[in-house]
Design a protein around this motif. Structure first.
Motif, mmCIF file in Angstrom:
data_model
loop_
_atom_site.group_PDB
_atom_site.id
_atom_site.type_symbol
_atom_site.label_atom_id
_atom_site.label_comp_id
_atom_site.label_asym_id
_atom_site.label_seq_id
_atom_site.Cartn_x
_atom_site.Cartn_y
_atom_site.Cartn_z
ATOM 1 N N TYR A 141 0.813 -1.220 0.000
ATOM 2 C CA TYR A 141 0.000 0.000 0.000
ATOM 3 C C TYR A 141 0.852 1.277 0.000
ATOM 4 O O TYR A 141 1.920 1.324 0.617
ATOM 5 N N HIS A 142 0.313 2.316 -0.665
ATOM 6 C CA HIS A 142 0.856 3.674 -0.524
ATOM 7 C C HIS A 142 0.404 4.225 0.832
ATOM 8 O O HIS A 142 -0.502 3.688 1.470
ATOM 9 N N PHE A 143 1.007 5.341 1.239
ATOM 10 C CA PHE A 143 0.657 5.999 2.505
ATOM 11 C C PHE A 143 0.554 7.504 2.279
ATOM 12 O O PHE A 143 1.483 8.128 1.747
ATOM 13 N N MET A 144 -0.554 8.079 2.647
ATOM 14 C CA MET A 144 -0.818 9.524 2.558
ATOM 15 C C MET A 144 -0.595 10.076 1.140
ATOM 16 O O MET A 144 -0.300 11.254 0.963
ATOM 17 N N GLY A 145 -0.609 9.180 0.154
ATOM 18 C CA GLY A 145 -0.388 9.627 -1.222
ATOM 19 C C GLY A 145 1.040 10.038 -1.506
ATOM 20 O O GLY A 145 1.321 10.658 -2.529
ATOM 21 N N THR A 146 1.980 9.645 -0.631
ATOM 22 C CA THR A 146 3.367 10.107 -0.789
ATOM 23 C C THR A 146 4.402 8.967 -0.720
ATOM 24 O O THR A 146 5.267 8.883 -1.593
ATOM 25 N N SER A 147 4.348 8.143 0.335
ATOM 26 C CA SER A 147 5.271 6.982 0.476
ATOM 27 C C SER A 147 6.716 7.341 0.147
ATOM 28 O O SER A 147 7.312 6.813 -0.801
ATOM 29 N N THR A 148 7.286 8.188 0.996
ATOM 30 C CA THR A 148 8.619 8.714 0.677
ATOM 31 C C THR A 148 9.768 7.898 1.274
ATOM 32 O O THR A 148 10.934 8.236 1.052
ATOM 33 N N PHE A 149 9.471 6.831 2.015
ATOM 34 C CA PHE A 149 10.550 5.981 2.525
ATOM 35 C C PHE A 149 10.955 4.982 1.436
ATOM 36 O O PHE A 149 11.064 3.774 1.667
ATOM 37 N N SER A 150 11.155 5.497 0.243
ATOM 38 C CA SER A 150 11.475 4.667 -0.920
ATOM 39 C C SER A 150 12.371 5.468 -1.855
ATOM 40 O O SER A 150 12.218 6.693 -1.953
ATOM 41 N N GLU A 151 13.258 4.780 -2.562
ATOM 42 C CA GLU A 151 14.127 5.507 -3.506
ATOM 43 C C GLU A 151 13.327 6.126 -4.651
ATOM 44 O O GLU A 151 13.703 7.158 -5.200
ATOM 45 N N TYR A 152 12.232 5.464 -5.018
ATOM 46 C CA TYR A 152 11.308 6.030 -6.013
ATOM 47 C C TYR A 152 9.890 5.867 -5.494
ATOM 48 O O TYR A 152 9.567 4.856 -4.854
ATOM 49 N N THR A 153 9.042 6.862 -5.775
ATOM 50 C CA THR A 153 7.633 6.748 -5.407
ATOM 51 C C THR A 153 6.788 7.276 -6.558
ATOM 52 O O THR A 153 7.296 7.961 -7.460
ATOM 53 N N VAL A 154 5.504 6.944 -6.532
ATOM 54 C CA VAL A 154 4.566 7.484 -7.529
ATOM 55 C C VAL A 154 3.494 8.263 -6.781
ATOM 56 O O VAL A 154 2.917 7.753 -5.802
ATOM 57 N N VAL A 155 3.275 9.519 -7.236
ATOM 58 C CA VAL A 155 2.272 10.380 -6.595
ATOM 59 C C VAL A 155 1.319 10.927 -7.667
ATOM 60 O O VAL A 155 1.642 10.920 -8.856
ATOM 61 N N HIS A 156 0.164 11.403 -7.235
ATOM 62 C CA HIS A 156 -0.749 12.081 -8.170
ATOM 63 C C HIS A 156 -0.156 13.444 -8.535
ATOM 64 O O HIS A 156 0.508 14.081 -7.708
ATOM 65 N N ASP A 157 -0.444 13.902 -9.760
ATOM 66 C CA ASP A 157 0.134 15.197 -10.159
ATOM 67 C C ASP A 157 -0.388 16.349 -9.301
ATOM 68 O O ASP A 157 0.280 17.380 -9.181
ATOM 69 N N VAL A 158 -1.554 16.158 -8.682
ATOM 70 C CA VAL A 158 -2.087 17.218 -7.808
ATOM 71 C C VAL A 158 -1.422 17.194 -6.431
ATOM 72 O O VAL A 158 -1.742 18.013 -5.569
ATOM 73 N N SER A 159 -0.514 16.249 -6.245
ATOM 74 C CA SER A 159 0.135 16.065 -4.942
ATOM 75 C C SER A 159 1.634 16.296 -5.027
ATOM 76 O O SER A 159 2.411 15.640 -4.316
#
Ligand SMILES: NC(=O)C1=CN([C@@H]2O[C@H](COP(=O)(O)OP(=O)(O)OC[C@H]3O[C@@H](n4cnc5c(N)ncnc54)[C@H](OP(=O)(O)O)[C@@H]3O)[C@@H](O)[C@H]2O)C=CC1
Ligand SMILES: N[C@@H](CCC(=O)N[C@@H](CSC=O)C(=O)NCC(=O)O)C(=O)O
Ligand SMILES: [Zn+2]
Ligand SMILES: [Zn+2]
Length: 379
Positions: A141-159
């Motif tokens: 699962y993603h978290f808060m739409g950010t999941s930054t404890f990763s070398e790469y993440t995918v976010v919505h463009d509005v985020s």
């Protein structure tokens, strides 16, 4: 770009279960779909909210997941229809989205955005209601739409907020959550006026940023309240003028503050996530006008209470998410303010570690001397 359109295999810290140590895993990160952005995260800090969800007390907490929401990085690739960022842009992921089209965004009354919240609350992306992360075929699962404890993440463009490429990412990652939340609670939510008396409950990063915001707003007294007296010395650097440790008093803390301030404070801020202290923060406000802002996040099942008479007699209870800042519009402005030395950021960073040391970083959060620990995510 070589990786564009390809699955990227990289390192991420996976929370497989509540309260169990995070494991650094080889994670597959799918390419961004329409309206999505894949970001190479360079630096991420830890916020108390990550610890809260990891603890299992967040009703929206889902496992396995990749936590993290206070970070900075560089756009690696974008999906179809993404126009506002491109590969190479320096960005800060924003857990509070801003689409500029939904009824929340258009209301002019709130910074909350409705465009992707339903998906980010259940750990998936809007397009197909699926995750872009997997480990050996198992979806994470993603978290808060950010999941930054990763070398790469995918976010919505509005985020995602595009920022000045000259800004040091190892510092401005803090502008993804804690510092804006405290400053904005004062400037946007409470709208503290010059000469006001302010009480700040909890002198972590968020509480210290409240103090900083109150100082710049011209508050005459800024009373810091914390159970750890060691916090008081550092708090002076952020504008706190007086300190109260509830452990030094027999009376309820609200009575202590009322007695200190000829009837109560003009504004109070709860920056802990403790519902008893939320009550105290309301009840230490001055009759007729005192306003209390809830900033702290309380655990599932916790509820606030007070005598309605407190509100009948003019006290006001408010809350704030990301300090009321419109994320994509105002995070770049906060970065500029930092670059012009108009707001502090470096002063909140007490520790620097690497992603591989993330469990130690969480341990540090529970020690008195840690405000923010910044993790170097790559190499
Ligand atoms: N609304 C929003 O948008 C946001 C909310 N948050 C929330 O804000 C809160 C603060 O975050 P953060 O600054 O990172 O957290 P910290 O844990 O760093 O700060 C909280 C501080 O309060 C102290 N404290 C704990 N209990 C008491 C008490 N009974 N009386 C007085 N002080 C107390 C803690 O001391 P000790 O360390 O000794 O326990 C600590 O110094 C968290 O609940 C977080 O989830 C964060 C960001 C955004
Ligand atoms: N899932 C949690 C919600 C926690 C929460 O209130 N989050 C804040 C940000 S905290 C950042 O560190 C927030 O912005 N809330 C608004 C939102 O839309 O989530 C729970 O249910 O307790
Ligand atoms: Zn946070
Ligand atoms: Zn919106």
């Amino acid at each position: 770009m070589a990786t564009q359109g390809q699955v990227i295999t990289c390192k991420a810290a996976v929370a497989w279960e509540a309260n169990k140590p995070l494991l650094i895993e080889e994670v597959q990160v799918a390419p961004p779909q329409a309206g999505e952005v894949r970001v190479k995260i360079l630096f991420t800090a830890l916020c108390h909210t990550d610890a809260y969800t990891w603890s299992g007390k967040d009703p929206e907490g889902l496992f396995p997941c990749i936590l993290g929401h206070e970070a900075a990085g560089i756009v690696e690739s974008v999906g179809e229809g993404v126009t506002e960022v491109q590969p190479g842009d320096h960005v800060i992921p924003c857990y509070q989205a801003e689409c500029r089209e939904c009824k929340f965004c258009k209301s002019g009354k709130t910074n909350l955005c409705g465009k992707v919240r339903a998906a980010t609350g259940v750990g998936v992306m809007m397009n197909d209601r699926k995750s872009r992360f997997s480990v050996k075929g198992a979806s994470i699962y993603h978290f808060m739409g950010t999941s930054t404890f990763s070398e790469y993440t995918v976010v919505h463009d509005v985020s995602v907020a595009k920022i000045d490429p000259k800004a040091p990412l190892e510092k401005v990652c803090l502008l993804g959550c804690g510092v804006p939340t405290g400053l904005g609670a004062v400037w946007n939510t409470a709208k503290v006026e010059a000469g006001s008396i302010v009480a700040v409950f909890g002198l972590g990063t968020v509480g210290l940023a409240v103090a900083e915001g109150a100082k710049t707003a011209g508050a005459s007294r800024i009373i810091g309240i914390d159970i750890d007296s060691k916090k008081f010395e550092i708090a002076k650097n952020f504008g706190v003028t007086e300190f109260v440790n509830p452990k030094d008093h027999d009376k309820p803390i609200q009575q202590v503050i009322v007695d200190l301030t000829d009837g109560g404070v003009d504004y109070s801020f709860e920056c802990i996530g403790n519902v008893s202290i939320m009550r105290a923060a309301l009840e230490c406000c001055h009759k007729g006008w005192g306003t209390s802002v809830i900033v702290g996040v309380a655990a599932s099942g916790q509820e606030i209470s007070t005598r309605p008479f407190q509100l009948v007699t003019g006290r006001v209870w408010k809350g704030t998410a990301f300090g009321g800042f419109k994320s994509r519009s105002q995070v770049p402005w906060l970065v500029e303010k930092y670059m012009k030395k108009e707001i502090k950021v470096d002063e909140y960073i007490t520790h620097n570690l690497t992603l591989a040391e993330i469990n130690e970083a969480f341990d540090l959060m529970h020690e008195g001397g840690c405000l923010r620990c910044v993790l170097k995510v790559h190499g």
